[in-house]
Structures are given as C-alpha cells and as structure tokens.
Design a protein around this motif. Structure first.
Motif, short mmCIF file in Angstrom:
data_model
loop_
_atom_site.label_atom_id
_atom_site.label_comp_id
_atom_site.label_asym_id
_atom_site.label_seq_id
_atom_site.Cartn_x
_atom_site.Cartn_y
_atom_site.Cartn_z
N LEU A 1 0.82 -1.22 0.00
CA LEU A 1 0.00 0.00 0.00
C LEU A 1 0.85 1.27 0.00
CD1 LEU A 1 -2.76 -0.86 2.64
CD2 LEU A 1 -2.98 -0.92 0.16
N LEU A 2 2.11 1.15 0.40
CA LEU A 2 2.97 2.32 0.57
C LEU A 2 3.39 2.90 -0.78
CD1 LEU A 2 5.25 0.90 3.41
CD2 LEU A 2 3.29 2.46 3.65
N PRO A 3 3.57 4.21 -0.85
CA PRO A 3 3.97 4.83 -2.12
C PRO A 3 5.23 4.22 -2.72
CG PRO A 3 3.33 6.51 -0.55
CD PRO A 3 3.35 5.22 0.20
N TYR A 4 6.20 3.84 -1.87
CA TYR A 4 7.45 3.27 -2.38
C TYR A 4 7.43 1.75 -2.43
CZ TYR A 4 9.25 7.99 -1.79
OH TYR A 4 9.44 9.35 -1.88
N GLY A 5 6.33 1.12 -1.96
CA GLY A 5 6.21 -0.33 -2.06
C GLY A 5 7.29 -1.07 -1.30
N ARG A 6 7.68 -2.22 -1.81
CA ARG A 6 8.68 -3.06 -1.14
C ARG A 6 10.10 -2.57 -1.34
NH1 ARG A 6 6.28 -9.19 -2.28
NH2 ARG A 6 4.09 -8.54 -2.41
N GLN A 7 10.28 -1.66 -2.29
CA GLN A 7 11.59 -1.08 -2.57
C GLN A 7 12.61 -2.14 -2.96
OE1 GLN A 7 12.75 2.01 0.30
NE2 GLN A 7 10.65 2.02 1.07
N GLU A 8 12.15 -3.15 -3.70
CA GLU A 8 13.04 -4.19 -4.18
C GLU A 8 13.25 -4.03 -5.69
OE1 GLU A 8 11.69 -8.04 -2.89
OE2 GLU A 8 12.23 -7.62 -0.80
N GLU A 9 14.41 -4.41 -6.15
CA GLU A 9 14.83 -4.11 -7.52
C GLU A 9 13.93 -4.72 -8.58
OE1 GLU A 9 19.66 -3.63 -6.86
OE2 GLU A 9 18.81 -5.62 -7.28
N TRP A 10 13.29 -5.84 -8.28
CA TRP A 10 12.48 -6.52 -9.28
C TRP A 10 11.14 -5.82 -9.52
CZ3 TRP A 10 7.64 -8.24 -7.87
CH2 TRP A 10 7.39 -8.35 -6.50
N GLN A 11 10.74 -4.94 -8.60
CA GLN A 11 9.42 -4.32 -8.73
C GLN A 11 9.40 -3.23 -9.79
OE1 GLN A 11 8.20 -3.40 -4.50
NE2 GLN A 11 6.47 -4.61 -5.21
N ASP A 12 8.25 -3.10 -10.45
CA ASP A 12 8.04 -2.04 -11.44
C ASP A 12 7.70 -0.76 -10.69
OD1 ASP A 12 7.31 -0.37 -13.48
OD2 ASP A 12 5.70 -1.64 -14.26
N SER A 13 8.65 0.15 -10.61
CA SER A 13 8.47 1.41 -9.90
C SER A 13 8.89 2.57 -10.80
CB SER A 13 9.32 1.44 -8.61
OG SER A 13 8.91 0.44 -7.71
N PRO A 14 8.39 3.78 -10.53
CA PRO A 14 8.80 4.94 -11.32
C PRO A 14 10.31 5.20 -11.19
CG PRO A 14 6.83 5.43 -10.02
CD PRO A 14 7.35 4.12 -9.54
N ASP A 15 10.85 5.88 -12.16
CA ASP A 15 12.27 6.22 -12.12
C ASP A 15 12.57 7.04 -10.86
OD1 ASP A 15 12.67 4.98 -14.53
OD2 ASP A 15 12.53 6.82 -15.72
N GLY A 16 13.68 6.71 -10.21
CA GLY A 16 14.10 7.45 -9.04
C GLY A 16 13.57 6.93 -7.74
N TRP A 17 12.63 5.95 -7.80
CA TRP A 17 12.08 5.37 -6.56
C TRP A 17 13.17 4.59 -5.83
CZ3 TRP A 17 8.55 8.45 -7.57
CH2 TRP A 17 7.28 8.42 -7.00
N PRO A 18 13.19 4.63 -4.51
CA PRO A 18 14.22 3.87 -3.79
C PRO A 18 14.05 2.37 -4.02
CG PRO A 18 12.54 4.73 -2.28
CD PRO A 18 12.29 5.36 -3.61
N GLN A 19 15.13 1.72 -4.40
CA GLN A 19 15.10 0.29 -4.62
C GLN A 19 16.37 -0.34 -4.07
OE1 GLN A 19 14.17 0.24 -8.97
NE2 GLN A 19 12.42 -1.00 -8.37
N SER A 20 16.23 -1.54 -3.50
CA SER A 20 17.33 -2.26 -2.89
C SER A 20 17.33 -3.69 -3.40
CB SER A 20 17.19 -2.26 -1.36
OG SER A 20 17.05 -0.94 -0.86
N PRO A 21 18.42 -4.42 -3.20
CA PRO A 21 18.42 -5.83 -3.58
C PRO A 21 17.29 -6.59 -2.89
CG PRO A 21 20.65 -5.10 -3.12
CD PRO A 21 19.74 -3.98 -2.71
N THR A 22 16.75 -7.57 -3.58
CA THR A 22 15.68 -8.39 -3.02
C THR A 22 16.11 -9.01 -1.70
OG1 THR A 22 14.93 -8.88 -5.26
CG2 THR A 22 14.12 -10.30 -3.51
N TYR A 23 15.23 -8.98 -0.73
CA TYR A 23 15.40 -9.51 0.63
C TYR A 23 16.23 -8.61 1.55
CZ TYR A 23 14.28 -13.78 -2.02
OH TYR A 23 13.71 -14.70 -2.86
N SER A 24 16.84 -7.57 1.01
CA SER A 24 17.76 -6.79 1.85
C SER A 24 17.04 -6.02 2.95
CB SER A 24 18.58 -5.82 0.99
OG SER A 24 17.75 -4.87 0.34
N ARG A 25 15.75 -5.77 2.80
CA ARG A 25 14.98 -5.06 3.83
C ARG A 25 14.25 -6.01 4.76
NH1 ARG A 25 14.38 0.44 2.97
NH2 ARG A 25 15.31 1.18 1.04
#
Length: 229
Positions: A189-213
């Motif tokens: 539900l959050l604007p930035y979602g799971r912040q994982e690299e595999w997710q389809d997010s707008p350019d510039g959204w914070p993203q991290s390696p999968t499972y890192s959070r």
C-alpha cells in the motif's frame, strides 16, 4: 528527510480520478480472487496414509494435529541441520501469526511443521518467540510426501479430516504464500512499495536488492524471543 523521488502533486479532483481508475482494477482483482477461492473449494482431494509426527508431548498422529477440528493449515518451515538461525523468511513469516483463535469459529487450525528434530525445533521456536504450535516430521516421510522434503523449501498445505482419515486439499509454495501474509499487503500500500529491484516502480524510486529489507532471524529473536543467546 526530503526525498527527491516524489509522486506528482495534483489537485483533489485529479487525484480522485486516478483513484477511481485504480479502483476499477482493484475491484476486478477482488472478483478474480473470489473466483479462485470458489475453484479452490471445488478441488478434489487425496487420501493420505496414517503418518506419525513428533510433537511437544511426544509422537502424534497426523489426524490428531487437527485437535478435534475438521480443517488444518500447515506451514512447512525450512530447516538447516546444525544451524543456530533458520530460514529468515520462514522465521519472519510465521512470527506474524500470534492470534489464531479465530480459526476455531471456522472449524480449523493452523500449525507449523518442520523437518528439524522436535527438541531443536522447540528450542528455536522459543529463541525467536514464535507463538504457533510446532511439530516435527524428521522421523516421518510426511514432509517429503507433501512437497516439503529435507533440504527443500517452505510450503503450505491444507488438509481435511473425515474421522481418522486425512485428505490433502491444497498446496502452494514460493510467492503463493503471500496471500496468507498481512506484511506484504501493508507494504504494497505504501507509495514506495517493497523497494526491491524486481518491482516495477517509477524512475528514481528507492530500490534495494531483493530480501535486503527483510528482518533476519536474529532480528526476530531480539524483538520477540529470548534474543541472540
């Protein structure tokens, strides 16, 4: 903290129009989930042998895991022999289930079954503060027969009891287990979602390696259990 990656700011009318467009897809997804659940209720089932597992008080028949209920959900917890900290995904996933009494109103129960020896499994349960009831299939082919063999991954199985006869009605693994979790539902539900690299997010959204959070097993133990000791 100021972020450079932010959704565009619009007036309330424009925002409502975007929400209305999204709601169409959300409602369609809800109806599809209803249809999937209806198909699941029409699944055939497979009769199982009379397995014996290990519980906190000793050997226990598979039929007795139901504790008098007709339906049973089993989460198969991954287990690595000799390791102090078991699968962080399984540890974190099962840590969220602390109030399961509502299932009694639906003639059902939800338990953990692991390939680990029961004494080690119960010690780990205490270490990480898990609130579920645990059983071990270390001395039984049960786990292997239902898609959770030694050294294998996690899984969820659902069973239906007819007297002393147990039937397998459903199974899933991998991301299929997400439907049982409230954690991913809230994060999505959050604007930035799971912040994982595999997710389809707008350019510039914070993203991290999968499972890192994801919280590690040690983190779960520090929050809910006896800690890292």
């Amino acid at each position: 903290m100021t972020r450079t990656a932010l959704p565009p700011v619009v007036d309330a009318e424009t925002w409502q129009r975007h929400l209305d467009d999204l709601r169409v897809r959300e409602k369609a997804a809800t109806r599809e989930l209803d249809a999937i659940a209806a198909q699941r209720r029409r699944m055939p089932m497979v009769e199982l042998p009379d397995y014996t597992l290990d519980g906190e008080e000793g050997p226990v028949r598979l039929a007795d895991l139901f504790d008098g209920k007709t339906q049973l959900i089993v989460y198969h917890h991954m287990w690595f022999p000799g390791e102090k900290w078991q699968c962080p995904g399984c540890t974190g996933f099962t840590s969220q289930f602390t109030r399961l009494e509502f299932l009694e109103q639906h003639d059902a129960r939800f338990v953990v079954v692991t390939q680990g020896p029961i004494d080690e499994a119960l010690a780990y349960k205490q270490r990480v503060g898990n609130a579920m009831t645990w059983y071990s299939t270390a001395n039984s082919p049960f786990g292997t027969d239902v898609g959770a063999p030694p050294g294998g991954g996690f899984a969820v199985n659902v069973f239906l009891r007819d007297g002393d006869t147990v039937h397998r009605t459903w199974h899933t693994s991998g991301r299929g287990t997400e439907q049982l979790s409230h954690t991913f539902a809230l994060i999505d539900l959050l604007p930035y979602g799971r912040q994982e690299e595999w997710q389809d997010s707008p350019d510039g959204w914070p993203q991290s390696p999968t499972y890192s959070r994801w919280a590690g097993s040690e983190d779960i133990a520090a929050r809910y259990g006896t800690g890292a000791s």
